[in-house]
Design a protein around this motif. Sequence first.
Motif, PDB file in Angstrom:
ATOM      1  N   MET A 294      17.267  -7.429  -7.516  1.00  0.00           N
ATOM      2  CA  MET A 294      15.977  -7.132  -7.410  1.00  0.00           C
ATOM      3  C   MET A 294      15.542  -7.285  -5.632  1.00  0.00           C
ATOM      4  O   MET A 294      16.242  -8.122  -4.990  1.00  0.00           O
ATOM      5  CB  MET A 294      14.906  -7.943  -7.799  1.00  0.00           C
ATOM      6  CG  MET A 294      13.407  -7.492  -7.436  1.00  0.00           C
ATOM      7  SD  MET A 294      12.240  -8.485  -8.381  1.00  0.00           S
ATOM      8  CE  MET A 294      12.479 -10.140  -7.589  1.00  0.00           C
ATOM      9  N   VAL A 295      14.933  -6.250  -5.125  1.00  0.00           N
ATOM     10  CA  VAL A 295      14.356  -6.086  -3.556  1.00  0.00           C
ATOM     11  C   VAL A 295      12.982  -6.082  -3.715  1.00  0.00           C
ATOM     12  O   VAL A 295      12.380  -5.695  -4.842  1.00  0.00           O
ATOM     13  CB  VAL A 295      15.032  -5.086  -2.856  1.00  0.00           C
ATOM     14  CG1 VAL A 295      16.626  -5.060  -3.086  1.00  0.00           C
ATOM     15  CG2 VAL A 295      14.802  -3.823  -3.447  1.00  0.00           C
ATOM     16  N   HIS A 296      12.541  -6.338  -2.496  1.00  0.00           N
ATOM     17  CA  HIS A 296      11.042  -6.441  -2.089  1.00  0.00           C
ATOM     18  C   HIS A 296      10.901  -5.241  -1.300  1.00  0.00           C
ATOM     19  O   HIS A 296      11.570  -5.224  -0.039  1.00  0.00           O
ATOM     20  CB  HIS A 296      10.352  -7.527  -1.742  1.00  0.00           C
ATOM     21  CG  HIS A 296      10.215  -8.700  -2.790  1.00  0.00           C
ATOM     22  ND1 HIS A 296       9.414  -8.595  -3.577  1.00  0.00           N
ATOM     23  CD2 HIS A 296      11.361  -9.537  -2.981  1.00  0.00           C
ATOM     24  CE1 HIS A 296       9.563  -9.869  -4.459  1.00  0.00           C
ATOM     25  NE2 HIS A 296      10.558 -10.425  -3.841  1.00  0.00           N
ATOM     26  N   LEU A 297      10.073  -4.051  -1.410  1.00  0.00           N
ATOM     27  CA  LEU A 297       9.962  -3.040  -0.374  1.00  0.00           C
ATOM     28  C   LEU A 297       8.549  -3.571   0.257  1.00  0.00           C
ATOM     29  O   LEU A 297       7.652  -3.441  -0.495  1.00  0.00           O
ATOM     30  CB  LEU A 297       9.696  -1.900  -0.716  1.00  0.00           C
ATOM     31  CG  LEU A 297      11.240  -1.315  -1.622  1.00  0.00           C
ATOM     32  CD1 LEU A 297      10.836   0.214  -1.962  1.00  0.00           C
ATOM     33  CD2 LEU A 297      12.089  -1.305  -0.414  1.00  0.00           C
ATOM     34  N   VAL A 298       8.593  -4.054   1.462  1.00  0.00           N
ATOM     35  CA  VAL A 298       7.413  -4.380   2.206  1.00  0.00           C
ATOM     36  C   VAL A 298       6.815  -3.697   3.393  1.00  0.00           C
ATOM     37  O   VAL A 298       7.808  -3.322   4.003  1.00  0.00           O
ATOM     38  CB  VAL A 298       7.701  -6.163   2.609  1.00  0.00           C
ATOM     39  CG1 VAL A 298       6.493  -6.711   3.340  1.00  0.00           C
ATOM     40  CG2 VAL A 298       8.096  -6.799   1.511  1.00  0.00           C
ATOM     41  N   SER A 299       5.661  -3.639   3.404  1.00  0.00           N
ATOM     42  CA  SER A 299       5.091  -2.786   4.682  1.00  0.00           C
ATOM     43  C   SER A 299       3.444  -3.125   4.697  1.00  0.00           C
ATOM     44  O   SER A 299       3.071  -3.304   3.784  1.00  0.00           O
ATOM     45  CB  SER A 299       5.135  -1.369   4.381  1.00  0.00           C
ATOM     46  OG  SER A 299       4.602  -0.464   5.386  1.00  0.00           O
ATOM     47  N   ALA A 300       3.270  -3.074   5.993  1.00  0.00           N
ATOM     48  CA  ALA A 300       1.638  -2.941   6.434  1.00  0.00           C
ATOM     49  C   ALA A 300       0.805  -1.939   6.206  1.00  0.00           C
ATOM     50  O   ALA A 300      -0.342  -1.607   6.246  1.00  0.00           O
ATOM     51  CB  ALA A 300       1.692  -3.513   7.856  1.00  0.00           C
ATOM     52  N   ASP A 301       1.801  -0.751   5.937  1.00  0.00           N
ATOM     53  CA  ASP A 301       1.371   0.656   5.728  1.00  0.00           C
ATOM     54  C   ASP A 301       1.186   1.022   4.017  1.00  0.00           C
ATOM     55  O   ASP A 301       2.126   1.362   3.607  1.00  0.00           O
ATOM     56  CB  ASP A 301       2.403   1.573   6.440  1.00  0.00           C
ATOM     57  CG  ASP A 301       1.684   2.852   6.509  1.00  0.00           C
ATOM     58  OD1 ASP A 301       0.800   3.356   5.631  1.00  0.00           O
ATOM     59  OD2 ASP A 301       1.904   3.838   7.470  1.00  0.00           O
ATOM     60  N   ARG A 302       0.054   0.528   3.619  1.00  0.00           N
ATOM     61  CA  ARG A 302      -0.010   0.690   1.992  1.00  0.00           C
ATOM     62  C   ARG A 302       0.315   2.129   1.642  1.00  0.00           C
ATOM     63  O   ARG A 302       0.822   2.301   0.717  1.00  0.00           O
ATOM     64  CB  ARG A 302      -1.321   0.416   1.867  1.00  0.00           C
ATOM     65  CG  ARG A 302      -1.763   0.161   0.587  1.00  0.00           C
ATOM     66  CD  ARG A 302      -3.100  -0.135   0.196  1.00  0.00           C
ATOM     67  NE  ARG A 302      -3.312  -0.164  -1.415  1.00  0.00           N
ATOM     68  CZ  ARG A 302      -3.889   0.875  -1.912  1.00  0.00           C
ATOM     69  NH1 ARG A 302      -4.339   1.763  -1.316  1.00  0.00           N
ATOM     70  NH2 ARG A 302      -4.014   0.460  -3.508  1.00  0.00           N
ATOM     71  N   GLU A 303      -0.438   3.045   2.513  1.00  0.00           N
ATOM     72  CA  GLU A 303      -0.093   4.584   2.170  1.00  0.00           C
ATOM     73  C   GLU A 303       1.248   4.850   1.958  1.00  0.00           C
ATOM     74  O   GLU A 303       1.508   5.645   1.348  1.00  0.00           O
ATOM     75  CB  GLU A 303      -1.126   5.526   2.904  1.00  0.00           C
ATOM     76  CG  GLU A 303      -2.640   5.385   2.698  1.00  0.00           C
ATOM     77  CD  GLU A 303      -2.956   5.330   1.339  1.00  0.00           C
ATOM     78  OE1 GLU A 303      -2.480   6.322   0.647  1.00  0.00           O
ATOM     79  OE2 GLU A 303      -3.723   4.413   0.846  1.00  0.00           O
ATOM     80  N   ARG A 304       2.322   4.482   2.983  1.00  0.00           N
ATOM     81  CA  ARG A 304       3.503   4.989   3.034  1.00  0.00           C
ATOM     82  C   ARG A 304       4.242   4.287   1.639  1.00  0.00           C
ATOM     83  O   ARG A 304       4.969   4.922   1.344  1.00  0.00           O
ATOM     84  CB  ARG A 304       4.214   4.133   4.265  1.00  0.00           C
ATOM     85  CG  ARG A 304       5.581   4.745   4.460  1.00  0.00           C
ATOM     86  CD  ARG A 304       5.776   4.405   5.969  1.00  0.00           C
ATOM     87  NE  ARG A 304       7.119   4.978   6.315  1.00  0.00           N
ATOM     88  CZ  ARG A 304       7.852   4.593   7.380  1.00  0.00           C
ATOM     89  NH1 ARG A 304       7.492   3.741   8.169  1.00  0.00           N
ATOM     90  NH2 ARG A 304       9.096   5.230   7.381  1.00  0.00           N
TER      91      ARG A 304
END
Length: 64
Positions: free
Chosen positions: A1-11
């Motif tokens: 499992m991985v976590h895809l993390v971003s401060a850009d919710r729309e992306r």
Amino acid sequence: MVHLVSADRERLLELGRALGFQAAWLQYKPLKDPRTGQRLAAWHWDVWGSRLARLDAPDTPRPG
């Protein structure tokens, strides 16, 4: 499992649509900026199984 993390919710939502995720699965979790110690808004997908394999597929759309 991985976590895809971003401060850009729309992306992240754009990528989620390409992978067949439901928007309701997107999780909000503020993260600490190590440079300032301030908490910043961030979102993440938990990805595993066949969807994880699709991330490496050459036909997976790349947002942004």
